[in-house]
Design an enzyme around this catalytic site. Sequence first.
Site, PDB file in Angstrom:
ATOM      1  N   GLU A   1       0.850  -1.174   0.000  1.00  0.00           N
ATOM      2  CA  GLU A   1       0.000   0.000   0.000  1.00  0.00           C
ATOM      3  C   GLU A   1       0.896   1.237   0.000  1.00  0.00           C
ATOM      4  OE1 GLU A   1      -2.720   0.466   3.298  1.00  0.00           O
ATOM      5  OE2 GLU A   1      -3.810   2.043   2.258  1.00  0.00           O
TER       6      GLU A   1
ATOM      7  N   ALA B   1       1.787   0.071  10.729  1.00  0.00           N
ATOM      8  CA  ALA B   1       1.521  -1.333  10.425  1.00  0.00           C
ATOM      9  C   ALA B   1       0.669  -1.411   9.169  1.00  0.00           C
ATOM     10  CB  ALA B   1       0.787  -2.001  11.586  1.00  0.00           C
ATOM     11  N   MET B   2       0.473  -2.645   8.684  1.00  0.00           N
ATOM     12  CA  MET B   2      -0.226  -2.823   7.419  1.00  0.00           C
ATOM     13  C   MET B   2      -1.121  -4.053   7.475  1.00  0.00           C
ATOM     14  SD  MET B   2      -0.843  -1.703   4.467  1.00  0.00           S
ATOM     15  CE  MET B   2      -2.022  -2.527   3.411  1.00  0.00           C
ATOM     16  N   GLU B   3      -2.349  -3.876   6.980  1.00  0.00           N
ATOM     17  CA  GLU B   3      -3.414  -4.869   7.146  1.00  0.00           C
ATOM     18  C   GLU B   3      -3.459  -5.936   6.061  1.00  0.00           C
ATOM     19  OE1 GLU B   3      -3.898  -1.567   6.292  1.00  0.00           O
ATOM     20  OE2 GLU B   3      -5.531  -1.372   4.833  1.00  0.00           O
ATOM     21  N   ASN B   4      -2.345  -6.304   5.433  1.00  0.00           N
ATOM     22  CA  ASN B   4      -2.353  -7.329   4.391  1.00  0.00           C
ATOM     23  C   ASN B   4      -3.216  -8.521   4.793  1.00  0.00           C
ATOM     24  OD1 ASN B   4      -0.024  -5.834   3.251  1.00  0.00           O
ATOM     25  ND2 ASN B   4       1.002  -6.693   5.044  1.00  0.00           N
TER      26      ASN B   4
ATOM     27  N   GLU C   1      -5.469  -2.828  12.640  1.00  0.00           N
ATOM     28  CA  GLU C   1      -5.139  -3.680  11.483  1.00  0.00           C
ATOM     29  C   GLU C   1      -6.090  -4.863  11.406  1.00  0.00           C
ATOM     30  OE1 GLU C   1      -3.287  -2.128   9.581  1.00  0.00           O
ATOM     31  OE2 GLU C   1      -2.415  -0.768  11.069  1.00  0.00           O
TER      32      GLU C   1
ATOM     33  N   HIS D   1      -9.412  -3.876   9.954  1.00  0.00           N
ATOM     34  CA  HIS D   1      -9.365  -3.674   8.496  1.00  0.00           C
ATOM     35  C   HIS D   1      -9.807  -4.925   7.730  1.00  0.00           C
ATOM     36  CE1 HIS D   1      -7.913   0.268   7.494  1.00  0.00           C
ATOM     37  NE2 HIS D   1      -6.715   0.155   8.042  1.00  0.00           N
TER      38      HIS D   1
HETATM   39  N1  TRP Z   1      -3.090   0.943   5.730  1.00  0.00           N
HETATM   40  C1  TRP Z   1      -2.103   1.171   6.736  1.00  0.00           C
HETATM   41  C2  TRP Z   1      -2.859   1.411   8.017  1.00  0.00           C
HETATM   42  O1  TRP Z   1      -3.560   2.358   8.152  1.00  0.00           O
HETATM   43  C3  TRP Z   1      -1.229   2.345   6.441  1.00  0.00           C
HETATM   44  C4  TRP Z   1       0.108   2.070   5.843  1.00  0.00           C
HETATM   45  C5  TRP Z   1       1.001   1.193   6.281  1.00  0.00           C
HETATM   46  C6  TRP Z   1       0.756   2.757   4.785  1.00  0.00           C
HETATM   47  N2  TRP Z   1       2.151   1.290   5.549  1.00  0.00           N
HETATM   48  C7  TRP Z   1       2.016   2.225   4.630  1.00  0.00           C
HETATM   49  C8  TRP Z   1       0.385   3.776   3.951  1.00  0.00           C
HETATM   50  C9  TRP Z   1       2.903   2.686   3.676  1.00  0.00           C
HETATM   51  C10 TRP Z   1       1.263   4.245   2.991  1.00  0.00           C
HETATM   52  C11 TRP Z   1       2.523   3.697   2.848  1.00  0.00           C
HETATM   53  O2  TRP Z   1      -2.875   0.636   8.887  1.00  0.00           O
HETATM   54 ZN    ZN Z   2      -5.500   1.742   8.567  1.00  0.00          ZN
END
Ligand code: TRP
Ligand code: ZN
Length: 880
Positions: free
Chosen positions: A127, A268-271, A304, A307
């Site tokens: 993302e 963090a990231m919601e993969n 996360e 999400h």
């Molecule tokens: N979707 C992520 C969140 O809100 C945000 C995010 C994580 C992100 N890593 C990123 C956005 C890198 C831009 C670039 O939890």
């Molecule tokens: Zn988010």
Amino acid sequence: MRTNQPKTIYLSEYRVPAYLVDSVDLTFELFEEGARVHSVLSVRRNPDSDAGPAPLELDGDSLKLESLALDGKTLDEGAFEDLGDRLVIPGVPETFELTVVTWIEPQNNTRLEGLYKSSGMFCTQCEAEGFRCITYFPDRPDVMSRFRTRIEAEKSAYPVLLSNGNDVDRGDLADGRHFVTWEDPFPKPCYLFALVAGDLVEKRDSFTTCSGREIDLRMYVEPRNAEKCDHAMDSLKRSMRWDEDVYGREYDLDIFMIVAVDDFNMGAMENKGLNIFNSSCVLASQETATDMAFQRIEAIVAHEYFHNWSGNRVTCRDWFQLSLKEGFTVFRDASFSADTGSPTVKRIEDVTLLRTAQFAEDAGPMSHPVRPSSYMEISNFYTLTIYEKGAEVVRMIHSLLGPDMFRKGSDLYFERHDGQAVTTDDFVRAMEDASGRDLSQFRLWYEQAGTPVLDVSDEFDASAGIYRLTIRQSIPDTPGQSNKQPQHIPFAMGLLGAQGQALPLRLRSGDTDAPLERVLELTDAEHTFEFHGLDERPVPSLLRHFSAPVRVSYPWTREQLQFLMSHDPDGFNRWDAGQRLAVDVIQGLVGNPDEDAIDSRLVDAYRQLISDSSLDQALVAKMLQLPSEAYLIELSEAADAPAIHAARERVLKRLATALRDELVACYNRNHQSGPYRVTPEQIAGRSLRNTALSWLLLINDDEGRELASQQFRAADNMTDRMGALRALVNSDYEADRERVLSEFYERFRHDPQVVEQWFSVQAASGQAGRLPQIRALLEHEAFDWKNPNKVRSVIGAFAGQNLAEFHKPDGSGYEFLAEQVCRLDDSNPQIAARLVTPLTRWRKFAPSYGEQMKAGLEKVRDKAGLSRDVYEVVHKSLAD
Ligand code: TRP
Ligand code: ZN
């Protein structure tokens, strides 16, 4: 200077994709010198597109194309066009299979977008537009595909190979290599793709869902962090239960994984099924993490996880809709945190962030609506406006509809749009359809930027017993937007009688059963509300629980504020009254350096807070925090940061001097015995103790100094150790400062998350964070330019928190920041673009500062080969 100016993307130019990708079959061959990515796409013309037999366009960034084949036939160079950031393939059939092989270099990827290496492991961040750094693909969220991913790597260095979904196959290969294949049954946009390969330990747990399914929960961390997983795992399980109880949302895969990585641009990231976390947002132990970190981890793990429904099952049609998932998910995680801890304290924390940073953003050159209509670089739009104001907008829908209708609306939204990529408008429509309410005017919250201002005035007609409240709303102009329309604003309020009692709010005379609190709905530029049957002029309690993200101005007297501080039944407004009183007192001293006395009302109010242990201690702990320098700057025009700093310090010192004995008593009273727990009561106790300590050290109190040294040595948790460290570092006891800083470093030098805290305590300190000291920190053995957390903990903390130093009248702080932004722009543009933010606020400051800040921006603007990220921020900030 950059010759070709980055292009602006407009919402109005949105077109449905010409081609869809039903499935993606990926094979990653991972090596030390790079990675080969084989991708097989099943492509089909989109029946909803009117583009007809258009060429196929695929996004790509920093890729080496090794081969391209259509239905098994290699395409040679004449058969497609490489436009640098796109491949264009003309004359494709209606359905076909496309095979793409690319070569990438994760080990040299310092932008941390796409596939990269962090402390020896491979990981991804896709993302918003990182997938195009892995392979050629229609990198947009409205293209949703089923992913199958095979990962091949050397077995001893990378025993753990992870991707989204379920592992369906694994085995050994020649030359000490092995593979694992993952299959994700849920179609998803490529921004939710993830891959991890490393030598990680696995922590397992399980969760039984409401329908009785058993979910395998796994955390993967570096071996040295094995003991720091419990809190995140516990937070995860509680989040899963909460989403079932409150939103009726059950988890959908059989496995849920969390991975911690040290180098990460965001939190963090919601993969899908494989959340990846910045180590500092997931790893915690009593000895290494503060109460604040524990709470942040709980909130981010929940965020996360939530999400999975608000973001993954229902995703965004395009990046203009980002707040669809982010605003809603922040609202959801904030409700979760409120239910878990103290709701009033959680609200105070969120509003503090909103009013300090989001209001500043909304009044600055990057101001944009919750649903923007244009951008150059989408990474720049992961903002406080999208996240925090977006959450406030959802919260207002919640308060307009009430909890039951809101739940009906969210059920309808999830059911109607499951598996789709949709818009904020679809979200609002689901809320309307479920509740029968008309939210057409409310939609302006998504379209108009800027913080609405409510001017409130009142009059009391003693003979008729009528109190009239007049509220006028206006919305300031923002870049590209002027003459805005009035918005639909829920305004919660109450009235207090002279004895502090809540008065019934009768809108008609003789109204029996009138409530003690009302949510007034403002829709016009001006409203007058009449309250009947009052025998005396009431004190108004306005915008309770901060029911809308607006500025309220009302001519409160200091008596009224002091009264509200101790009588308002709304805890949030008690706190807010205290903030307003303190702001008023501090502002009275700014630019008035000879004025030493402070209003005794403030001293009395604080004395009561510190001494009366029957009050809600969690609220008291918050009320004792004076408004921050950043907030005071946000409230002022032509700000003089060093003068604001000095005035605030003088108030603190006066308070500490006047309340010295009460502070010592408060410190001793809040001594904690028994095991460390992260509960609202214990957090409040530690916060009160540490506040008392920091105040005592500000006035060079020798007993305070002794208490701090002792606490620093004896602490069994990081909150107390850090509290003592911070107090000593910010004191005039220079020898103590040096001693505790070096003891602390020696003790924790092997723990990066603690070293980050050690960096930021110094960088944020007026005593330990002078510019030469900051430069020395950048040379420190533990500093690492490639690690965003380290960069933030030194440079970010300096420019964001050490305001008197950053705004040194000679401009050296600005020059320093400009220099570091230029340096980072080459390695990590996303981080560089965030770091430059303090300079973008130059119009807020007195000209002697503002002009020098602007010069810093111009220096950045003139750097050769400026990234699109920094280009956008700097050019918008310098535009007139
Ligand atoms: N979707 C992520 C969140 O809100 C945000 C995010 C994580 C992100 N890593 C990123 C956005 C890198 C831009 C670039 O939890
Ligand atoms: Zn988010």
